[in-house]
Write an enzyme that holds these catalytic residues in place. Structure first.
Site, PDB file in Angstrom:
ATOM      1  N   ARG A 178     -29.013 -54.856   5.346  1.00 19.94           N
ATOM      2  CA  ARG A 178     -29.480 -53.473   5.236  1.00 19.94           C
ATOM      3  C   ARG A 178     -28.738 -52.756   4.093  1.00 19.94           C
ATOM      4  NH1 ARG A 178     -31.768 -50.946   9.520  1.00 19.94           N
ATOM      5  NH2 ARG A 178     -30.612 -49.033   9.122  1.00 19.94           N
ATOM      6  N   ARG A 182     -24.749 -54.188  -5.267  1.00 19.95           N
ATOM      7  CA  ARG A 182     -25.162 -53.915  -6.646  1.00 19.95           C
ATOM      8  C   ARG A 182     -24.058 -54.283  -7.633  1.00 19.95           C
ATOM      9  NH1 ARG A 182     -26.832 -48.579  -4.895  1.00 19.95           N
ATOM     10  NH2 ARG A 182     -28.895 -48.720  -3.958  1.00 19.95           N
ATOM     11  N   ARG A 256     -26.573 -51.079  22.119  1.00 23.69           N
ATOM     12  CA  ARG A 256     -25.334 -50.398  21.778  1.00 23.69           C
ATOM     13  C   ARG A 256     -25.599 -48.913  21.913  1.00 23.69           C
ATOM     14  NH1 ARG A 256     -20.363 -50.922  22.464  1.00 23.69           N
ATOM     15  NH2 ARG A 256     -18.986 -50.396  20.743  1.00 23.69           N
ATOM     16  N   ARG A 287     -18.186 -42.766  11.828  1.00 19.87           N
ATOM     17  CA  ARG A 287     -18.522 -41.878  10.714  1.00 19.87           C
ATOM     18  C   ARG A 287     -18.540 -40.431  11.168  1.00 19.87           C
ATOM     19  NH1 ARG A 287     -24.542 -44.597   9.806  1.00 19.87           N
ATOM     20  NH2 ARG A 287     -25.118 -44.565  11.995  1.00 19.87           N
ATOM     21  N   GLU A 312     -19.181 -39.631  15.181  1.00 22.70           N
ATOM     22  CA  GLU A 312     -20.025 -40.612  15.874  1.00 22.70           C
ATOM     23  C   GLU A 312     -19.142 -41.753  16.389  1.00 22.70           C
ATOM     24  OE1 GLU A 312     -23.635 -41.684  13.769  1.00 22.70           O
ATOM     25  OE2 GLU A 312     -23.472 -43.738  14.495  1.00 22.70           O
ATOM     26  N   TYR A 360     -34.608 -53.270  15.508  1.00 24.13           N
ATOM     27  CA  TYR A 360     -33.795 -52.320  14.737  1.00 24.13           C
ATOM     28  C   TYR A 360     -34.669 -51.775  13.600  1.00 24.13           C
ATOM     29  CZ  TYR A 360     -29.354 -50.927  12.376  1.00 24.13           C
ATOM     30  OH  TYR A 360     -28.307 -50.263  11.778  1.00 24.13           O
ATOM     31  N   ASP A 362     -36.294 -49.015  11.034  1.00 26.98           N
ATOM     32  CA  ASP A 362     -36.104 -47.736  10.354  1.00 26.98           C
ATOM     33  C   ASP A 362     -37.367 -46.895  10.555  1.00 26.98           C
ATOM     34  OD1 ASP A 362     -33.576 -48.220   9.410  1.00 26.98           O
ATOM     35  OD2 ASP A 362     -34.257 -49.109   7.530  1.00 26.98           O
TER      36      ASP A 362
END
Ligand code: UDP
Length: 382
Positions: A178, A182, A256, A287, A312, A360, A362
């Protein structure tokens, strides 16, 4: 319940259920949509913070991103997007880095000045040193093969262990794919063609999706407790948990959970960015979200002397708790296959969404899947 008035029943007013409802209603169906919570939107729901006007994402930050033109055009029928571009920073041992696994992070971490053309050989040497050969078989091997062991240990291992409470060796490789990897200084978190946050807020998105005379929404209504009151031949689009639909007869699928700690602070800017990750295992949260940064176009909340943040914390999950992330292991795949076989024996029910398919997904993938599933169904019953 006045069941005879409706052609189709939808269970769950999350993104999947709302898109399905909209498509069915536009095709002339009378749709009843049941939602267990008091408001629609599923875990993508947001609300305006009463004191500051800041849009807060009730179940963790949601950033819309897609490269699917059909989905982008579809969602733009209902809301406008601002030009927010998601970046994620991460804190590791008291230093802050740009999270995408790229040149900014690599050079900051190693204290080097590598150029893009030098990165592949540098990583290849790290991978050789880690002694990995062959196809990566799990998240840990995938991560090391992408960035080498030192970067894996600094930025992925601790975060992943916290997030999943499962050794990275037991998690599937796709989870780490995910994240972009780069060789340049592009620090955008997503590589998709389009992204942004609805300027009208996610609350606006759900309101507009459901704003159709053919749609009736009933909140605070638990379908599973009422299902015997519906005619057996009423078509159902179900986006609750697939295992709950079958009474957990093979045992619960593992999820989870998350726990959020909210704070309104008397300062203009807490962390200078929307999402700051905490990579180290000894920090209990993964986070911190600071929601005003998602709406740079909205001067009023942005300039307010207050800010809203949310820590979180990953959390264990048991049936009845809010599910957030399916824990995709070999054991859960075997369990899911049993429920999928049960679902295949229910010709009147279409299972969908993160909970209904145990995937999962998006948000853009949820919309694409909802459109495909509902149109396949309409073609079949035509
Ligand atoms: N991840 C990580 N370090 C980070 C961010 C993500 O190791 O700083 C890993 C972690 O295993 C996580 C996965 O990458 O579960 C996917 O992260 P993403 O940000 O896509 O997760 P989401 O926003 O869906 O929670």
């Amino acid at each position: 319940m006045m069941n005879q008035e409706f052609d189709v029943l939808i269970v769950g007013a999350g993104l999947w259920g709302c898109v399905v409802a909209r498509e069915l209603a536009e095709a002339g169906n009378r749709v009843l949509i049941l939602e267990a919570r008091s408001l629609p939107g599923g875990n993508a729901r947001s609300q305006r913070h009463p004191q500051t006007g800041i849009e807060c994402h009730c179940y963790g930050a949601h950033i819309f991103h897609t490269s699917d033109k059909r989905v982008w055009e579809y969602i733009n029928r209902f809301v406008h997007f601002n030009d927010y571009r998601h970046t994620v920073l991460t804190t590791h041992e008291g230093k802050v880095y740009f999270m995408p696994l790229g040149l900014a992070l690599i050079n900051a971490f190693y204290g080097t000045a590598l150029r893009p053309s030098e990165v592949p050989a540098f990583i290849a040497e790290e991978v050789r040193r880690a002694g990995l050969t062959g196809e990566p078989r799990n998240l840990e091997e995938q991560a090391i093969s992408l960035v080498g062991r030192p970067l894996y240990e600094a930025f992925i291992k601790g975060y992943t262990q916290k997030q999943w409470n499962t050794p990275p060796k037991d998690l599937p490789a796709f989870i780490i794919r995910r994240l972009p990897v780069r060789t340049d200084y592009n620090v955008g978190y997503f590589s998709d063609t389009w992204q942004g946050i609805p300027a009208e807020g996610y609350f606006g998105l759900f309101e507009r999706l459901l704003d159709h005379p053919g749609i009736t929404l009933r909140c605070n209504t638990d379908y599973l407790a009422l299902r015997d009151t519906f005619p057996a031949d009423l078509p159902v689009f179900y986006s609750g948990p697939i295992d709950a639909f079958f009474g957990y007869r093979h045992g619960p699928l593992p999820w989870r959970g998350l726990r959020f700690e909210w704070e309104t602070r008397d300062e203009r800017d807490y962390q200078g960015t929307a999402v700051m990750n905490y990579a180290d295992a000894d920090v209990p949260y993964t986070r911190i979200h600071e929601f005003k940064h998602f709406h740079p176009e909205s001067r009023l909340p942005y300039e307010s002397d207050k800010t809203v943040i949310c820590r979180e914390f990953p959390a264990d999950w048991k049936p009845g708790d809010i599910p957030y992330y399916p824990v995709n292991t070999d054991a859960s795949a075997a369990l899911l296959a049993k429920y999928q076989a049960d679902a295949a024996a229910c010709p009147n029910v279409v299972f969908g969404g993160r909970l209904g398919e145990y995937r999962y997904y998006d948000m853009d993938k949820v919309i694409a899947r909802a459109l495909d599933q509902v149109h396949a169904w309409m073609d079949k019953v035509k």
